[in-house]
Write a protein that holds these residues in place. Structure first.
Motif: not given
Length: 140
Positions: A45-47, A49-52, A56
């Protein structure tokens, strides 16, 4: 990948008593506290979120399991090895986790095409074209 792994291990402090691989890094310093399973489960989910990416919350630790099993299956690893990797006893469960990726579908299609067309076409194809046929480049 091996070089990256070795670099990661070289950053490990000598005072760490446990054998767990992943440790917390904060302020560019490596601590001795291991990264727990809940933190690992949040990585997708962090990845995302980073990739928009949309939704997420749909990217969970479960995605890591599904992806690793699918990659192993695409690489041609047998079901017994996949079951050992994921800790499953049931073949049905293991097969349920293997996604039908585009790569997997393409491999199967090429195997089917080459297998069914080789016998019919081999008699009319000259020797230089057989290599292309065996690579699955003919689609009749």
């Amino acid at each position: 990948m091996l070089e990256l792994f070795r670099k990661y291990l070289s950053l490990r402090p000598p005072h760490v008593k446990h054998k767990r691989l992943f440790l917390y890094y904060k302020a560019e310093k490596c601590g001795s506290q291991p990264v727990g399973k809940n933190t690992m489960g949040k990585i997708p989910s962090v990845v995302a979120s980073y990739l928009k990416l949309p939704d997420v919350a749909c990217y969970t630790g479960h995605c890591l399991r599904r992806s690793s099993v699918t990659l192993l299956a695409d690489a041609g690893v047998d079901i017994t090895t996949i079951k050992r990797h994921a800790g499953w006893k049931s073949t049905t469960v293991a097969e349920g986790y293997v996604e039908n990726s585009i790569e997997n579908k393409t491999k199967i299609a090429n195997q089917v095409l080459v297998g069914t067309t080789t016998s019919a076409i081999t008699k009319t194809v000259n020797v230089s074209e057989k290599t292309d046929l065996e690579k699955g480049l003919y689609y009749y």
